[in-house]
Design an enzyme around this catalytic site. Structure first.
Site, short mmCIF file in Angstrom:
data_model
loop_
_atom_site.label_atom_id
_atom_site.label_comp_id
_atom_site.label_asym_id
_atom_site.label_seq_id
_atom_site.Cartn_x
_atom_site.Cartn_y
_atom_site.Cartn_z
N SER A 174 34.87 52.53 18.41
CA SER A 174 36.25 53.14 18.65
C SER A 174 36.24 54.38 17.56
O SER A 174 35.32 54.26 16.58
CB SER A 174 37.38 52.24 18.26
OG SER A 174 38.60 53.16 17.90
N GLU A 187 32.79 50.52 32.34
CA GLU A 187 33.88 51.54 32.52
C GLU A 187 33.41 52.78 33.52
O GLU A 187 34.08 53.25 34.26
CB GLU A 187 34.74 51.84 31.42
CG GLU A 187 35.36 50.44 31.22
CD GLU A 187 35.91 50.88 29.82
OE1 GLU A 187 36.30 51.91 29.22
OE2 GLU A 187 36.54 49.72 28.84
N HIS A 246 43.93 34.61 41.97
CA HIS A 246 45.00 35.76 41.63
C HIS A 246 44.85 35.53 39.93
O HIS A 246 45.83 35.78 39.26
CB HIS A 246 46.34 34.90 41.65
CG HIS A 246 46.52 34.70 43.36
ND1 HIS A 246 47.04 35.70 44.07
CD2 HIS A 246 46.32 33.63 44.20
CE1 HIS A 246 47.07 35.18 45.36
NE2 HIS A 246 46.50 33.99 45.15
N LYS A 271 35.76 47.72 17.14
CA LYS A 271 35.85 47.63 18.42
C LYS A 271 34.30 47.78 19.02
O LYS A 271 33.57 48.43 18.77
CB LYS A 271 36.52 48.89 18.91
CG LYS A 271 38.13 48.69 18.77
CD LYS A 271 38.74 47.65 19.75
CE LYS A 271 38.66 47.91 20.97
NZ LYS A 271 39.48 49.02 21.41
#
Length: 326
Positions: free
Chosen positions: A174, A187, A52, A180
């Site tokens: 970014s 992804e 979890h 970033k």
């Protein structure tokens, strides 16, 4: 002579799928070797295991990595099984009714093309695309597993966890935030799974309403399979690059493994073994000790034996060994 487009294409496509399955098996083995190498490099690195997404029990990072090995091992087994399922040759089935006038030797043809034997029923031979669905299923399950690995790594690389780091070559910046370092290849892997699922679902939808035997709808199988295979091929290259080049933050993993009373199960198990008590009782005693530590804002290893005895008078100093994470 003695062939139709229908059985010709079914035969060619079976041969193509079989060839690509052998390639996929080789590439899965390459991923597995990379996982083993990375696991050996980090054989004793401690990290928290999660259920979890909550601290659950301490584990070794190497054990965690080898869970990926098992996932794709099942995919490899499925690929090997599908190769066995592809051992019947459709050639000689004609459009749907075989060849009435030409004395062709289907057993000879099957052997020459690398099959074990010819198919039994000519109608089924030209309409069968089960192997296409199975192939797309294997590709989809590989995509699921790649996506699960990617999801974990994306979380582990975030500022909240900082478990792993990637070189700049595996990150993108970014457009407006100079600091970033986004894990875009991961992804990409995670996003690819959606396309793979879509191709499988499309194939199932095409087949589910077709009466026997051959229909032009079935030619869509090539577009769907080629697309899924190309995506998988690229995903494998990306995944191997990621597995070879990420580095674990061992200090941070160990630090977080010491939080969240992660040794609670060990304590309960110790009470069962040492004092021969039912687990339900050991569970309640451990829960009380957790509550005590929380109320004092202390970790397990910061509690004294005197404090522990207030909850369980029978405890002796040996219990403190349970709180040693290593």
């Amino acid at each position: 002579t003695g062939k139709s487009r229908n059985d010709q294409v079914a035969t060619d496509f079976k041969m193509w799928v079989k060839e690509k399955l052998h390639e996929i098996i080789k590439k899965i083995k390459k991923i597995q070797k990379t996982i083993i190498k990375k696991s050996e490099e980090n054989i004793n690195v401690i990290m928290p295991g999660f259920t979890h997404l909550q601290n659950a029990q301490p584990i070794l990072f190497s054990h965690y990595l080898l869970s990926f090995f098992e996932m794709i091992q099942r995919d490899k087994t499925r690929a090997i099984q599908l190769i066995k399922n592809l051992n019947e040759c459709p050639l000689g089935s004609g459009a749907l009714a075989g060849t009435n006038f030409f004395e062709i030797d289907r057993f000879f043809i099957a052997k020459q093309l690398g099959f074990e034997k010819p198919t039994e029923n000519s109608i089924d031979s030209v309409s069968d695309r089960d192997y296409v669905v199975e192939f797309l299923t294997i590709l989809s399950l590989l995509s699921v597993h790649f996506s699960k690995i990617s999801e974990d790594f994306i979380i582990w690389a975030s500022g909240a966890f900082e478990f792993i780091k990637f070189p700049d070559s595996l990150c993108t910046g970014s457009s407006i935030m100079p600091q970033k370092k986004n894990p875009d290849p991961l992804e990409f892997l995670r996003g690819n799974s959606g396309s793979s699922f879509g191709n499988l679902f499309s194939m199932l939808t095409i087949l589910k309403g077709l009466p026997l035997s051959y229909f032009k709808d079935m030619q869509e199988d090539k577009r769907l399979v080629f697309n899924s295979y190309d995506l998988l091929n690229y995903s494998i290259r990306v995944l191997i690059d990621i597995l070879n080049n990420f580095s674990p933050n061992k200090k941070r993993m160990l630090e977080l493994a010491g939080e969240g009373f992660i040794l609670s199960t060990d304590l309960a198990d110790y009470l069962v073994e040492k004092y021969n008590m039912p687990f339900r009782k050991a569970y309640l005693i451990t829960a009380k000790i957790v509550n005590l530590a929380e109320s004092k804002n202390l970790g397990f290893n910061e509690l004294s034996i005197k404090e522990l005895k207030r909850i369980a008078p029978n405890l002796d100093e040996n219990v403190l060994k349970v709180f040693n994470l290593r």
